[in-house]
Write an enzyme that holds these catalytic residues in place. Structure first.
Site, PDB file in Angstrom:
ATOM      1  N   ASP A  81       0.849  -1.196   0.000  1.00  0.00           N
ATOM      2  CA  ASP A  81       0.000   0.000   0.000  1.00  0.00           C
ATOM      3  C   ASP A  81       0.888   1.251   0.000  1.00  0.00           C
ATOM      4  OD1 ASP A  81      -2.516   1.262   0.143  1.00  0.00           O
ATOM      5  OD2 ASP A  81      -2.441   1.405   2.321  1.00  0.00           O
ATOM      6  N   GLY A 209      -9.347   5.796   2.134  1.00  0.00           N
ATOM      7  CA  GLY A 209     -10.045   6.532   3.192  1.00  0.00           C
ATOM      8  C   GLY A 209     -11.401   5.941   3.518  1.00  0.00           C
ATOM      9  N   VAL A 231      -9.342   0.277   4.034  1.00  0.00           N
ATOM     10  CA  VAL A 231      -9.691   0.606   5.423  1.00  0.00           C
ATOM     11  C   VAL A 231      -8.471   0.354   6.313  1.00  0.00           C
ATOM     12  CG1 VAL A 231     -11.208   0.052   7.367  1.00  0.00           C
ATOM     13  CG2 VAL A 231     -12.103  -0.065   5.037  1.00  0.00           C
TER      14      VAL A 231
END
Ligand code: 13P
Length: 283
Positions: A81, A209, A231
Site C-alpha cells: 500500500d 479513506g 480501510v
C-alpha cells in the site's frame, strides 16, 4: 490461497461489488484479516503499507501472508500500500507480493506517469498487479497515511483517462472527497467526478479513506466503478479502544491479549466485507 489483485478485482468490477483492502502490520492484523475472509468466504486484500516497514520487513510480510493465506478457505492478495519509493516497490515484487501500489500522487503529472509506467513494465512481466493514484487525499483525525500536510486535490477525469492509457496501470486510486483517517465532519463526496472518471476509463477504481464512510456512500461509490475499498484507521482505533478496556478490566496473559486483538481486527474487517459485497449496488 495467495492470488494477485487482478484475479479478484476483475470479477468485482464486472459484477459491481468491491473487495475490501485492510492494512496489516503485525501477526494480529494479518491473522484477523485473513480469518475474516475465510469465515465470510470472501476474498480479502491484505495491504502492507510502506509506512509499516519498521514493524515488519517485506520478506517477513510475504512469509507470514503465505503461511496464513495458503491454508485459508478464501483468496488473499498481499498488496503493497502507498509506496512512493521505487526501490521498495521493486523489492516487494521480488519478495513475492501479488500487487503493488506505486504512489506518485504528490509528483507532477509527467513524473507520476513515467514512474508508474516503469513499475507497470516490471510488475506485469512478473505477473504482479499495479495500482497508482492521481489526485491527493487530505488527512483526517488519527490519519496514519499520506502526509499530514496533504490537502484534497480532486482527480481530474480527463487526466485520469490519459494517465491510464499512458501507464497501463491495472487499478486507479481516485480522490473524490474521502480522507485518510477518521472524518471530522460528514464526508462530502463528489460522485459526479467519480461518475465522469468511470465513464472515461475501463479499469477498476480504488477508494482510499474507507474508515467511517457511511454504508450508503460506499454503495454509491461501488455503483460508479469502485472495486477496491481501503480501510486502516478504524481497525486501529477500535483495536486500541478494546485493548484498553480489556487491560483496565483484568491483567491478562500477553497471549490472551493477542488472541483478543485478532478478534477486534476481525470485527471491523467483517463489517466492511458485509458492505462491499451487498447485492444490488445501483447507487
Ligand atoms: P483510512 O485509514 O481512512 O481507512 O484509509 C485507509 C487507506 O486509504 C489505506 O490506503
Amino acid at each position: 490461497m495467495l492470488v494477485n489483485l487482478q484475479d479478484i478485482l476483475k470479477d468485482a468490477y464486472r459484477n459491481h461489488y468491491a473487495v475490501g483492502s485492510f492494512n496489516g502490520y503485525n501477526y494480529e492484523t494479518f491473522k484477523g484479516i485473513i480469518d475474516a475472509g475465510a469465515e465470510t468466504q470472501k476474498p480479502v486484500i491484505l495491504a502492507f503499507g510502506a509506512k509499516y516497514l519498521q514493524n515488519m520487513s517485506l520478506e517477513t510480510a510475504y512469509a507470514l501472508a503465505k503461511s496464513l493465506g495458503e491454508g485459508s478457505a478464501a483468496p488473499v492478495c498481499l498488496h503493497l500500500d502507498h509506496c512512493s519509493d521505487l526501490a521498495t516497490v521493486f523489492r516487494a515484487i521480488r519478495a513475492g507480493f501479488g500487487s503493488v501500489m506505486y504512489d506518485g500522487s504528490e509528483l507532477p503529472f509527467a513524473e507520476n506517469v513515467k514512474n508508474t509506467a516503469a513499475v507497470c513494465r516490471v510488475a506485469h512481466a512478473c505477473g504482479v498487479t499495479v495500482e497508482a493514484e492521481l489526485g491527493c487525499l487530505a488527512a483526517g483525525e488519527h490519519s496514519h497515511e499520506g502526509s499530514a500536510t496533504s490537502v484534497q486535490v480532486y482527480t481530474e477525469p480527463a487526466l485520469a483517462k490519459q494517465f491510464v492509457e499512458m501507464t497501463q496501470v491495472d487499478a486507479l486510486a481516485v480522490s473524490i472527497g474521502t480522507v485518510h483517517g477518521l472524518y471530522q465532519a460528514a464526508p462530502l463526496l463528489r460522485l459526479d467526478i467519480l461518475e465522469q472518471i468511470n465513464r472515461l476509463i475501463a479499469v477498476p477504481l480504488v477508494l482510499h479513506g474507507g474508515s467511517g464512510l457511511p454504508e450508503q456512500d460506499i454503495l454509491a461509490c461501488i455503483a460508479r466503478g469502485i472495486a477496491k475499498i481501503n480501510v486502516n484507521t478504524e481497525i486501529s482505533v477500535y483495536a486500541v479502544q478494546q485493548t484498553t478496556g480489556l487491560l483496565a478490566a483484568q491483567q491478562p496473559h500477553f497471549s490472551e491479549v493477542s488472541l483478543n486483538q485478532i478478534g477486534y481486527v476481525k470485527d471491523i474487517v467483517k463489517k466492511y466485507i458485509a458492505f462491499s459485497y451487498k447485492e444490488g449496488n445501483n447507487g
